[in-house]
Write an enzyme that holds these catalytic residues in place. Structure first.
Site, PDB file in Angstrom:
ATOM      1  N   LYS A  13       0.900  -1.258  -0.038  1.00 40.30           N
ATOM      2  CA  LYS A  13       0.117  -0.044   0.003  1.00 40.30           C
ATOM      3  C   LYS A  13       1.008   1.333   0.214  1.00 40.30           C
ATOM      4  O   LYS A  13       0.661   2.100  -0.739  1.00 40.30           O
ATOM      5  CB  LYS A  13      -1.074   0.016   1.173  1.00 40.30           C
ATOM      6  CG  LYS A  13      -1.806  -1.069   1.322  1.00 40.30           C
ATOM      7  CD  LYS A  13      -2.601  -1.228   2.513  1.00 40.30           C
ATOM      8  CE  LYS A  13      -1.998  -1.153   3.934  1.00 40.30           C
ATOM      9  NZ  LYS A  13      -1.578  -2.303   4.155  1.00 40.30           N
ATOM     10  N   ARG A  92      -9.722   0.937   8.467  1.00 40.49           N
ATOM     11  CA  ARG A  92      -9.413  -0.324   8.951  1.00 40.49           C
ATOM     12  C   ARG A  92     -10.418  -1.145   9.645  1.00 40.49           C
ATOM     13  O   ARG A  92     -10.085  -2.367   9.821  1.00 40.49           O
ATOM     14  CB  ARG A  92      -8.054  -0.230  10.000  1.00 40.49           C
ATOM     15  CG  ARG A  92      -6.847  -0.603   9.000  1.00 40.49           C
ATOM     16  CD  ARG A  92      -5.876  -0.400  10.030  1.00 40.49           C
ATOM     17  NE  ARG A  92      -4.568  -1.295   9.785  1.00 40.49           N
ATOM     18  CZ  ARG A  92      -3.358  -0.846   9.356  1.00 40.49           C
ATOM     19  NH1 ARG A  92      -3.388   0.195   8.844  1.00 40.49           N
ATOM     20  NH2 ARG A  92      -2.403  -1.503   9.257  1.00 40.49           N
ATOM     21  N   ARG A 131      11.660  -5.652   4.912  1.00 45.94           N
ATOM     22  CA  ARG A 131      11.448  -4.182   4.825  1.00 45.94           C
ATOM     23  C   ARG A 131      12.535  -3.206   5.621  1.00 45.94           C
ATOM     24  O   ARG A 131      12.785  -3.575   6.488  1.00 45.94           O
ATOM     25  CB  ARG A 131      10.283  -3.842   4.972  1.00 45.94           C
ATOM     26  CG  ARG A 131       9.904  -2.254   5.208  1.00 45.94           C
ATOM     27  CD  ARG A 131       8.574  -1.855   5.010  1.00 45.94           C
ATOM     28  NE  ARG A 131       7.911  -2.575   6.309  1.00 45.94           N
ATOM     29  CZ  ARG A 131       6.434  -2.793   6.195  1.00 45.94           C
ATOM     30  NH1 ARG A 131       5.793  -2.299   5.308  1.00 45.94           N
ATOM     31  NH2 ARG A 131       5.818  -3.571   7.126  1.00 45.94           N
ATOM     32  N   ARG A 164      11.391  -1.667  11.223  1.00 42.30           N
ATOM     33  CA  ARG A 164      10.210  -1.409  11.842  1.00 42.30           C
ATOM     34  C   ARG A 164      10.101  -2.136  13.177  1.00 42.30           C
ATOM     35  O   ARG A 164      10.070  -3.268  13.134  1.00 42.30           O
ATOM     36  CB  ARG A 164       8.833  -1.187  11.130  1.00 42.30           C
ATOM     37  CG  ARG A 164       8.559   0.254  10.588  1.00 42.30           C
ATOM     38  CD  ARG A 164       7.291   0.141   9.587  1.00 42.30           C
ATOM     39  NE  ARG A 164       6.178  -0.801  10.101  1.00 42.30           N
ATOM     40  CZ  ARG A 164       5.103  -0.469   9.374  1.00 42.30           C
ATOM     41  NH1 ARG A 164       5.132   0.042   8.215  1.00 42.30           N
ATOM     42  NH2 ARG A 164       3.991  -1.318   9.967  1.00 42.30           N
ATOM     43  N   ARG A 175      -0.752  -9.052  13.328  1.00 41.44           N
ATOM     44  CA  ARG A 175      -1.030  -8.005  12.271  1.00 41.44           C
ATOM     45  C   ARG A 175      -1.895  -8.467  11.277  1.00 41.44           C
ATOM     46  O   ARG A 175      -2.996  -8.088  10.809  1.00 41.44           O
ATOM     47  CB  ARG A 175      -0.110  -6.997  11.869  1.00 41.44           C
ATOM     48  CG  ARG A 175       0.521  -6.052  12.781  1.00 41.44           C
ATOM     49  CD  ARG A 175       1.920  -5.444  12.396  1.00 41.44           C
ATOM     50  NE  ARG A 175       1.957  -5.071  11.280  1.00 41.44           N
ATOM     51  CZ  ARG A 175       3.226  -4.866  10.429  1.00 41.44           C
ATOM     52  NH1 ARG A 175       4.140  -5.476  10.953  1.00 41.44           N
ATOM     53  NH2 ARG A 175       3.054  -4.151   9.297  1.00 41.44           N
TER      54      ARG A 175
HETATM   55  P1  AP5 Z   1       4.837  -1.751   1.934  1.00 41.97           P
HETATM   56  O1  AP5 Z   1       4.514  -0.893   0.548  1.00 41.97           O
HETATM   57  O2  AP5 Z   1       5.380  -1.179   3.157  1.00 41.97           O
HETATM   58  O3  AP5 Z   1       3.834  -2.421   2.344  1.00 41.97           O
HETATM   59  P2  AP5 Z   1       2.219  -1.830   3.029  1.00 41.97           P
HETATM   60  O4  AP5 Z   1       1.059  -2.541   2.557  1.00 41.97           O
HETATM   61  O5  AP5 Z   1       2.449  -0.327   3.056  1.00 41.97           O
HETATM   62  O6  AP5 Z   1       2.729  -2.466   4.429  1.00 41.97           O
HETATM   63  P3  AP5 Z   1       2.490  -1.982   5.873  1.00 41.97           P
HETATM   64  O7  AP5 Z   1       3.492  -3.266   6.807  1.00 41.97           O
HETATM   65  O8  AP5 Z   1       2.991  -0.697   6.119  1.00 41.97           O
HETATM   66  O9  AP5 Z   1       0.962  -2.109   6.253  1.00 41.97           O
HETATM   67  P4  AP5 Z   1       0.285  -2.196   7.308  1.00 41.97           P
HETATM   68  O10 AP5 Z   1      -1.065  -1.897   7.171  1.00 41.97           O
HETATM   69  O11 AP5 Z   1       0.662  -3.241   8.348  1.00 41.97           O
HETATM   70  O12 AP5 Z   1       1.075  -1.102   8.558  1.00 41.97           O
HETATM   71  P5  AP5 Z   1       0.626   0.635   8.830  1.00 41.97           P
HETATM   72  O13 AP5 Z   1       1.953   1.298   8.726  1.00 41.97           O
HETATM   73  O14 AP5 Z   1      -0.565   1.073   8.173  1.00 41.97           O
HETATM   74  O15 AP5 Z   1       5.854  -2.701   1.361  1.00 41.97           O
HETATM   75  C1  AP5 Z   1       6.257  -3.799   2.373  1.00 41.97           C
HETATM   76  C2  AP5 Z   1       7.738  -4.407   1.807  1.00 41.97           C
HETATM   77  O16 AP5 Z   1       7.511  -5.105   0.467  1.00 41.97           O
HETATM   78  C3  AP5 Z   1       8.736  -3.232   1.461  1.00 41.97           C
HETATM   79  O17 AP5 Z   1       9.981  -3.771   2.094  1.00 41.97           O
HETATM   80  C4  AP5 Z   1       8.353  -2.891   0.028  1.00 41.97           C
HETATM   81  O18 AP5 Z   1       9.654  -2.276  -0.607  1.00 41.97           O
HETATM   82  C5  AP5 Z   1       8.310  -4.327  -0.579  1.00 41.97           C
HETATM   83  N1  AP5 Z   1       7.509  -4.292  -1.779  1.00 41.97           N
HETATM   84  C6  AP5 Z   1       6.302  -3.636  -1.860  1.00 41.97           C
HETATM   85  N2  AP5 Z   1       5.593  -3.937  -3.118  1.00 41.97           N
HETATM   86  C7  AP5 Z   1       6.370  -4.957  -3.678  1.00 41.97           C
HETATM   87  C8  AP5 Z   1       6.596  -5.530  -5.002  1.00 41.97           C
HETATM   88  N3  AP5 Z   1       5.421  -5.522  -5.981  1.00 41.97           N
HETATM   89  N4  AP5 Z   1       7.283  -6.397  -5.101  1.00 41.97           N
HETATM   90  C9  AP5 Z   1       8.317  -6.759  -4.194  1.00 41.97           C
HETATM   91  N5  AP5 Z   1       8.537  -5.941  -2.986  1.00 41.97           N
HETATM   92  C10 AP5 Z   1       7.504  -5.130  -3.026  1.00 41.97           C
HETATM   93  O19 AP5 Z   1       0.111   0.394  10.020  1.00 41.97           O
HETATM   94  C11 AP5 Z   1       1.026  -0.106  11.123  1.00 41.97           C
HETATM   95  C12 AP5 Z   1       0.101   0.081  12.646  1.00 41.97           C
HETATM   96  O20 AP5 Z   1      -0.326   1.079  12.848  1.00 41.97           O
HETATM   97  C13 AP5 Z   1      -0.868  -1.059  12.747  1.00 41.97           C
HETATM   98  O21 AP5 Z   1      -0.563  -2.357  13.161  1.00 41.97           O
HETATM   99  C14 AP5 Z   1      -1.901  -0.284  13.748  1.00 41.97           C
HETATM  100  O22 AP5 Z   1      -1.261  -0.434  14.972  1.00 41.97           O
HETATM  101  C15 AP5 Z   1      -1.412   1.242  13.479  1.00 41.97           C
HETATM  102  N6  AP5 Z   1      -2.500   1.804  12.513  1.00 41.97           N
HETATM  103  C16 AP5 Z   1      -2.245   2.283  11.482  1.00 41.97           C
HETATM  104  N7  AP5 Z   1      -3.443   2.657  10.954  1.00 41.97           N
HETATM  105  C17 AP5 Z   1      -4.488   2.445  11.586  1.00 41.97           C
HETATM  106  C18 AP5 Z   1      -5.643   2.560  11.385  1.00 41.97           C
HETATM  107  N8  AP5 Z   1      -6.390   3.248  10.533  1.00 41.97           N
HETATM  108  N9  AP5 Z   1      -6.649   2.400  12.795  1.00 41.97           N
HETATM  109  C19 AP5 Z   1      -5.994   1.707  13.581  1.00 41.97           C
HETATM  110  N10 AP5 Z   1      -4.790   1.637  13.806  1.00 41.97           N
HETATM  111  C20 AP5 Z   1      -3.905   1.814  12.879  1.00 41.97           C
END
Ligand code: AP5
Length: 219
Positions: A13, A92, A131, A164, A175
């Site tokens: 994402k 979410r 990552r 992270r 997660r």
């Molecule tokens: P990346 O693009 O970083 O993936 P992502 O989907 O953004 O993954 P996240 O782990 O950030 O998502 P998340 O939803 O768990 O975390 P968030 O920060 O929102 O890609 C991942 C890796 O793969 C990278 O190394 C990239 O280079 C690689 N990659 C990407 N695409 C690729 C491809 N096509 N081919 C090869 N490699 C690739 O949330 C974190 C925490 O915050 C949550 O657990 C929660 O506690 C809190 N939180 C955040 N938002 C909310 C909300 N709305 N409500 C409640 N709690 C929340």
């Protein structure tokens, strides 16, 4: 154009959101990035969110919704408002999705599409464990799939890269569980709404996924 990016942890994402934001001039709002900054700055929001994030649980809806309302009303109300928003990692939960509908309605904005990035679980785990992120400029790398030129150093700004805190195996398992229980049902919520749901195969290279997203948006 206002978009929601939905997908499991590690689906890409953030990666696709950054590309779309650059190509289309849209403002990417990542609740994960906003929360991590707050944690890093030890702000009251960060101190409240930290235990939930460390455990791999969702931060309570009221905290997230306060944050989103603040960001959106600042941005949408300003004279140089962007041509649209990309919501990355938000909504979410069902209450977050319902509240987003209300906020957009109040601001006179529409949600044009929900883009679901679909990736099988074994690939998610590999992506997350590899990552590395730049705390200074936000660039994201992957030691297996997209390494920086110099190990541990950001290509874009030269800062040391970090892993992270919530990317360890146990927290990732939690997660993924939380995603399946609380967030995946939003796909059905949007399928039953007027907003088109565009599902893109995310198990391809970054460029191929990006082309898939643009193609789906252009349809
Ligand atoms: P990346 O693009 O970083 O993936 P992502 O989907 O953004 O993954 P996240 O782990 O950030 O998502 P998340 O939803 O768990 O975390 P968030 O920060 O929102 O890609 C991942 C890796 O793969 C990278 O190394 C990239 O280079 C690689 N990659 C990407 N695409 C690729 C491809 N096509 N081919 C090869 N490699 C690739 O949330 C974190 C925490 O915050 C949550 O657990 C929660 O506690 C809190 N939180 C955040 N938002 C909310 C909300 N709305 N409500 C409640 N709690 C929340």
């Amino acid at each position: 154009m206002n978009l929601v990016l939905l997908g499991a942890p590690g689906a890409g994402k953030g990666t696709q959101g950054a590309l779309l934001s650059k190509a289309r001039g849209l403002h990417r709002i990542s609740t994960g990035d906003l929360l991590r900054n707050a944690v890093r700055n030890r702000s009251p929001l960060g101190e409240e969110a930290r235990p939930y994030m460390e455990a791999g649980d969702l931060v309570p809806d009221e905290i997230i919704l306060g944050l989103i309302r603040e960001v959106l009303s600042d941005e949408a109300g300003s004279g140089d408002a962007p041509p649209g928003f990309i919501f990355d990692g938000f909504p979410r939960t069902l209450p977050q999705a319902q509240e987003l509908d209300d906020i957009l309605r109040e601001l006179g904005l529409d949600l044009h599409a929900v883009v679901v990035i679909d990736v099988p679980e074994n690939l998610l785990v590999q992506r997350i464990s590899g990552r590395r992120s730049c705390p200074a400029c936000g660039a994201v790398y992957n030691v297996y799939l997209d390494p920086p030129e110099r190990e541990g150093v950001c290509d874009a700004c030269g800062s040391p890269l970090e892993q992270r805190a919530d990317d360890d195996a146990e927290t990732v398992r939690r997660r993924l569980e939380v995603y399946r229980k609380d967030t995946q049902p939003l796909i059905e919520y949007y399928e039953n709404s007027a907003t088109p749901v565009l599902t893109v195969d995310g198990a391809r290279s970054v460029d191929e996924v990006y082309r898939g997203v643009e193609e789906a948006l252009g349809r």
